[in-house]
Motif scaffolding. Structure first.
Motif, PDB file in Angstrom:
ATOM      1  N   ASN A 456       0.801  -1.221   0.000  1.00 42.34           N
ATOM      2  CA  ASN A 456       0.000   0.000   0.000  1.00 42.34           C
ATOM      3  C   ASN A 456       0.834   1.271   0.000  1.00 42.34           C
ATOM      4  OD1 ASN A 456      -2.267  -1.515  -0.093  1.00 42.34           O
ATOM      5  ND2 ASN A 456      -3.054  -0.950   1.925  1.00 42.34           N
ATOM      6  N   ARG A 457       2.095   1.162   0.359  1.00 46.61           N
ATOM      7  CA  ARG A 457       3.044   2.288   0.273  1.00 46.61           C
ATOM      8  C   ARG A 457       4.352   1.719  -0.293  1.00 46.61           C
ATOM      9  NH1 ARG A 457      -1.292   3.783   1.665  1.00 46.61           N
ATOM     10  NH2 ARG A 457      -1.865   5.360   3.224  1.00 46.61           N
ATOM     11  N   SER A 458       4.267   1.204  -1.530  1.00 51.05           N
ATOM     12  CA  SER A 458       5.361   0.424  -2.116  1.00 51.05           C
ATOM     13  C   SER A 458       5.775   0.958  -3.473  1.00 51.05           C
ATOM     14  CB  SER A 458       4.948  -1.043  -2.283  1.00 51.05           C
ATOM     15  OG  SER A 458       4.866  -1.704  -1.051  1.00 51.05           O
ATOM     16  N   ILE A 459       7.024   0.671  -3.826  1.00 55.03           N
ATOM     17  CA  ILE A 459       7.531   0.855  -5.180  1.00 55.03           C
ATOM     18  C   ILE A 459       7.692  -0.534  -5.788  1.00 55.03           C
ATOM     19  CG2 ILE A 459       9.483   1.614  -6.573  1.00 55.03           C
ATOM     20  CD1 ILE A 459       9.987   3.771  -4.447  1.00 55.03           C
ATOM     21  N   LEU A 460       7.145  -0.718  -6.980  1.00 53.86           N
ATOM     22  CA  LEU A 460       7.134  -2.021  -7.636  1.00 53.86           C
ATOM     23  C   LEU A 460       7.932  -1.964  -8.941  1.00 53.86           C
ATOM     24  CD1 LEU A 460       3.307  -2.796  -7.240  1.00 53.86           C
ATOM     25  CD2 LEU A 460       5.165  -3.456  -5.690  1.00 53.86           C
ATOM     26  N   TYR A 461       8.573  -3.088  -9.244  1.00 51.44           N
ATOM     27  CA  TYR A 461       9.312  -3.200 -10.503  1.00 51.44           C
ATOM     28  C   TYR A 461       9.457  -4.685 -10.831  1.00 51.44           C
ATOM     29  CZ  TYR A 461      12.652  -2.191 -14.218  1.00 51.44           C
ATOM     30  OH  TYR A 461      13.260  -2.090 -15.443  1.00 51.44           O
ATOM     31  N   ARG A 462       9.705  -4.978 -12.097  1.00 55.15           N
ATOM     32  CA  ARG A 462       9.874  -6.370 -12.488  1.00 55.15           C
ATOM     33  C   ARG A 462      11.172  -6.910 -11.874  1.00 55.15           C
ATOM     34  NH1 ARG A 462      10.848  -5.155 -18.936  1.00 55.15           N
ATOM     35  NH2 ARG A 462      12.909  -4.179 -18.732  1.00 55.15           N
ATOM     36  N   ALA A 463      11.106  -8.139 -11.386  1.00 54.46           N
ATOM     37  CA  ALA A 463      12.261  -8.748 -10.704  1.00 54.46           C
ATOM     38  C   ALA A 463      13.192  -9.469 -11.665  1.00 54.46           C
ATOM     39  CB  ALA A 463      11.758  -9.730  -9.637  1.00 54.46           C
ATOM     40  N   SER A 464      12.888  -9.420 -12.936  1.00 52.40           N
ATOM     41  CA  SER A 464      13.678 -10.158 -13.931  1.00 52.40           C
ATOM     42  C   SER A 464      14.927  -9.420 -14.369  1.00 52.40           C
ATOM     43  CB  SER A 464      12.812 -10.443 -15.161  1.00 52.40           C
ATOM     44  OG  SER A 464      12.301  -9.227 -15.703  1.00 52.40           O
ATOM     45  N   GLU A 465      15.082  -8.171 -13.950  1.00 55.83           N
ATOM     46  CA  GLU A 465      16.210  -7.360 -14.391  1.00 55.83           C
ATOM     47  C   GLU A 465      17.278  -7.289 -13.300  1.00 55.83           C
ATOM     48  OE1 GLU A 465      17.022  -2.732 -15.628  1.00 55.83           O
ATOM     49  OE2 GLU A 465      15.092  -3.630 -16.159  1.00 55.83           O
ATOM     50  N   SER A 558       3.688 -12.012 -18.073  1.00 55.86           N
ATOM     51  CA  SER A 558       5.114 -12.351 -18.084  1.00 55.86           C
ATOM     52  C   SER A 558       5.416 -13.812 -17.771  1.00 55.86           C
ATOM     53  CB  SER A 558       5.844 -11.482 -17.053  1.00 55.86           C
ATOM     54  OG  SER A 558       5.409 -11.816 -15.738  1.00 55.86           O
ATOM     55  N   GLY A 559       4.472 -14.484 -17.117  1.00 59.70           N
ATOM     56  CA  GLY A 559       4.746 -15.835 -16.653  1.00 59.70           C
ATOM     57  C   GLY A 559       5.541 -15.871 -15.359  1.00 59.70           C
ATOM     58  N   ILE A 560       5.788 -14.707 -14.762  1.00 57.17           N
ATOM     59  CA  ILE A 560       6.575 -14.603 -13.534  1.00 57.17           C
ATOM     60  C   ILE A 560       5.673 -14.144 -12.383  1.00 57.17           C
ATOM     61  CG2 ILE A 560       8.517 -13.430 -12.417  1.00 57.17           C
ATOM     62  CD1 ILE A 560       9.766 -13.116 -15.194  1.00 57.17           C
ATOM     63  N   PRO A 561       5.589 -14.911 -11.301  1.00 58.30           N
ATOM     64  CA  PRO A 561       4.637 -14.597 -10.230  1.00 58.30           C
ATOM     65  C   PRO A 561       5.205 -13.686  -9.141  1.00 58.30           C
ATOM     66  CG  PRO A 561       5.600 -16.737  -9.814  1.00 58.30           C
ATOM     67  CD  PRO A 561       6.211 -16.240 -11.103  1.00 58.30           C
ATOM     68  N   CYS A 562       6.246 -12.931  -9.451  1.00 56.38           N
ATOM     69  CA  CYS A 562       6.906 -12.080  -8.455  1.00 56.38           C
ATOM     70  C   CYS A 562       7.189 -10.702  -9.034  1.00 56.38           C
ATOM     71  CB  CYS A 562       8.244 -12.675  -8.007  1.00 56.38           C
ATOM     72  SG  CYS A 562       8.162 -14.334  -7.337  1.00 56.38           S
ATOM     73  N   LEU A 563       7.214  -9.723  -8.146  1.00 55.32           N
ATOM     74  CA  LEU A 563       7.693  -8.388  -8.462  1.00 55.32           C
ATOM     75  C   LEU A 563       8.624  -7.930  -7.346  1.00 55.32           C
ATOM     76  CD1 LEU A 563       4.363  -6.648  -9.560  1.00 55.32           C
ATOM     77  CD2 LEU A 563       6.371  -6.947 -11.043  1.00 55.32           C
ATOM     78  N   VAL A 564       9.522  -7.031  -7.666  1.00 52.93           N
ATOM     79  CA  VAL A 564      10.249  -6.333  -6.621  1.00 52.93           C
ATOM     80  C   VAL A 564       9.262  -5.445  -5.861  1.00 52.93           C
ATOM     81  CG1 VAL A 564      11.846  -4.400  -6.233  1.00 52.93           C
ATOM     82  CG2 VAL A 564      12.550  -6.334  -7.655  1.00 52.93           C
ATOM     83  N   ASN A 565       9.297  -5.513  -4.543  1.00 57.44           N
ATOM     84  CA  ASN A 565       8.497  -4.621  -3.694  1.00 57.44           C
ATOM     85  C   ASN A 565       9.442  -3.953  -2.707  1.00 57.44           C
ATOM     86  OD1 ASN A 565       6.844  -3.322  -1.884  1.00 57.44           O
ATOM     87  ND2 ASN A 565       6.082  -5.203  -0.923  1.00 57.44           N
ATOM     88  N   THR A 566       9.689  -2.671  -2.889  1.00 53.00           N
ATOM     89  CA  THR A 566      10.531  -1.922  -1.952  1.00 53.00           C
ATOM     90  C   THR A 566       9.734  -0.747  -1.411  1.00 53.00           C
ATOM     91  OG1 THR A 566      12.726  -0.948  -1.624  1.00 53.00           O
ATOM     92  CG2 THR A 566      11.601  -0.397  -3.678  1.00 53.00           C
TER      93      THR A 566
END
Length: 610
Positions: A456-465, A558-566
């Motif tokens: 709810n107070r997060s920055i999200l990005y793809r974890a594949s990079e 993407s087929g990827i069930p994860c994201l970066v959450n910081t």
């Protein structure tokens, strides 16, 4: 019963409003004051909590504070320091010259470059006179003993003064806030034990609390059974794993109260065998007890940090912490026959230690209270005082802070001159942006309680990079060697992590690391640390539907069930609380997209990273 819980005022002052054991509101003052780890009476958080619940101050039945009166604390501190002097008098000081020379010979050579460090073998080298001072004061046996005893006397003096001052600040703050309900004080470690056990939903569990200092103790061991908490043992101060880790954090150049996680991140790059033999002789466990030789002598860790690579110093402290915590837990698990372990206290923020504890052969289930530090103590004691009896349900979420009305969100965007849209399918739109390589900041719903951003107070990005750790941390002003954490769809958890069984509840709150599967290492390198572990947040739709929907839509693309959450904040600032905070961090961080409630904001041309 309505209880106001106030955490210790010396750091991370927080407010909780609890009714019959249910937490209705909880938040740290730092989010409102914008002062990291706010010290002082949490007036702004209290006002926000009363506004959220609709309670008035005269409707409170009690105020819970997790320390005794300052005079009682003074007696406990004085007794602890007297016991420390007696114990030290029974131990013959040992010269460390040969052990230090042997350690120097074990330092590896020719190590690879480490992102975020100028040199893999960097130490905290000091000028010659300072290095000599740390050597004499920290490693010469009789001098070290004298310094330790002097530090104990100084700590006692300041500790008593601090408790008296914070006690006065508490009473005056309550008066200013119009709170006249009876003040119910408690010894400190009951509050940690209560939040861990009550939130776990486990009927019978060993409760281990570990922190710096609390009411004469540095930790406690209790048994939770059938809704009752029974103290089995206390770990006396200054034999404190919290102080032990704070010392090395400070000696490595970091803030001791805020940056222990950086030491944990560094430790994965070092060789613990370089210095662990020295620490093993100074950190002693036997029959479920703990003793540290010359516990308060900061010069010992200062000297090692100046002589040896910081990654090896960090690795040794981390390995010793894990060894000692596992020895303590193993002893008491065997004594009680318990097969579940619940943790709280500031030391339980060490996610790698928590993984080691969960892996103990006696442990079938583990839980770590999400706000494990002192910021969660007011909540624990308020829950304990108002508990209706029996074993409660497991904690479902920590979205317990304020929620911003949509009108305030719109006003913040208009004040900033930021155009915005309102997509019909915002989760799908955000997923498409993430899949295209954009950085998304998300501000929605109630603010998270505790140190972690959980969507709810997060920055999200793809974890594949894999390179995102470097460039995104630089944008946010953070340390590059620190790994990002992933958010993972609940139904894909076994595909991504090993050793989850029995710790799924803890993994909802990013409180434990797990070994990553080959799939996770290959598909999400940005969220996997150098040691092959990750600190996940597992998310089910029932916890947070809109947040879950973003990740589910991204997985379909993407087929990827994860994201970066910081966390959504700039370096050394608290996580954002208001829409104005969110807009400011969005612009300063040069992020691509801001999702503010239902509104989608594109980065201005002069702000976007390009």
């Amino acid at each position: 019963m309505r209880v106001l819980g106030i955490s210790p005022l010396d750091k991370d002052a927080s407010v909780s409003l609890v009714e019959d054991g249910e937490v209705l509101f909880a938040a740290g003052e730092e989010r409102f004051s914008r002062h990291k780890q706010h010290a002082g009476f949490p007036a702004l958080a209290l006002a926000a909590g009363l506004a959220h619940t609709g309670w008035s101050p005269d409707e409170l039945d009690a105020v819970a504070y997790p320390f005794l009166d300052w005079e009682d604390e003074a007696r406990l501190m004085t007794s602890a320091m007297s016991d420390e002097r007696r114990w030290l008098s029974t131990r013959a000081p040992r010269h460390l010259g040969a052990a230090l020379a042997a350690a120097q010979a074990r330092v590896p050579r020719g190590r690879a470059e480490i992102q975020g460090l100028s040199c893999a073998d960097r130490s905290m080298a000091k000028a010659a006179h300072k290095a000599l001072g740390h050597c004499i004061l920290g490693t010469w046996p009789r001098v070290s003993r004298f310094v330790s005893q002097r530090a104990s006397r100084r700590w006692l003096k300041h500790g008593i003064e601090d408790h008296r001052g914070w006690s006065e600040a508490l009473l005056s703050g309550l008066t200013r806030a119009g709170v006249s309900a009876p003040l119910r004080r408690s010894e400190h470690h009951l509050s940690h034990a209560a939040n861990a056990y009550r939130a776990s939903g486990i009927e019978r569990a060993l409760i281990l609390t570990l922190d710096g200092y609390g009411s004469g103790l540095a930790g406690s061991v209790s048994l939770g059974e059938g809704g009752h908490i029974t103290r089995l043992a206390g770990l006396p101060f200054p034999h404190s794993l919290g102080s032990f880790y704070e010392a090395v954090t400070s000696s490595l150049g970091y803030h001791p109260d805020r940056h222990a996680g950086k030491v944990l991140g560094l430790a994965a790059y070092g060789d613990p065998d370089v210095l662990s033999p020295l620490l093993d002789e100074r950190v002693l466990t036997e029959d479920g007890s703990l003793r540290l030789v010359d516990a308060l002598n900061i010069h010992f860790s200062r000297y090692l940090a100046g002589r040896f690579p910081i990654i090896d110093v960090a690795a040794a402290w981390q390995a010793t912490l894990e060894r000692v915590a596992c020895a303590l837990a193993s002893h008491w698990l065997n004594e009680t026959g318990a097969d579940a372990l619940v943790l709280s206290g500031g030391v339980a923020a060490n996610v790698k230690m928590n993984q080691r504890l969960h892996a103990l052969p006696q442990v079938k289930r583990s839980f770590v209270y999400p706000n494990m530090g002192d910021g969660g103590c007011g909540t624990g004691l308020a829950i304990q005082l108002s508990w209706p009896g029996g074993v409660g349900a497991p904690l479902e979420h920590v979205y317990l802070g304020p929620e911003t009305p949509l009108a305030e969100m719109r006003s913040a965007l208009e004040r900033a001159g930021l155009p915005f849209s309102e997509p019909a399918d915002l989760p799908g739109e955000l997923a498409a942006r993430l899949h295209a390589g954009q950085v998304v900041a998300r501000f929605a719903g109630r603010m998270e309680y505790g140190p972690r951003a959980l969507g709810n107070r997060s920055i999200l990005y793809r974890a594949s990079e894999p390179d995102v750790n470097q460039w995104l941390n630089q944008r946010l002003g953070r340390t590059e060697f620190m790994p990002f954490a992933p958010v993972t769809l609940w139904e894909h958890r076994e595909r991504c992590y090993e050793g989850l069984a029995g710790a799924e509840h803890a993994a909802r709150f990013m409180t434990m690391t797990f070994d990553c599967t080959p799939f996770m290492k290959q598909s999400c390198p940005a969220a996997v640390h150098v040691d092959g572990t990750a600190r996940p947040q597992l998310i089910e739709r029932t916890q947070n539907p809109d947040y879950y929907d973003v990740l589910a839509a991204y997985e379909r693309l993407s087929g990827i069930p994860c994201l970066v959450n910081t966390s959504f904040n700039m370096h050394e600032e608290p996580i954002v609380c208001t829409p104005d905070d969110a807009v400011r961090a969005f612009l300063l961080g040069h992020l691509d997209v801001l999702a503010l409630g239902p509104y989608l904001v594109e980065a201005p041309v002069d702000s976007a990273a390009g």
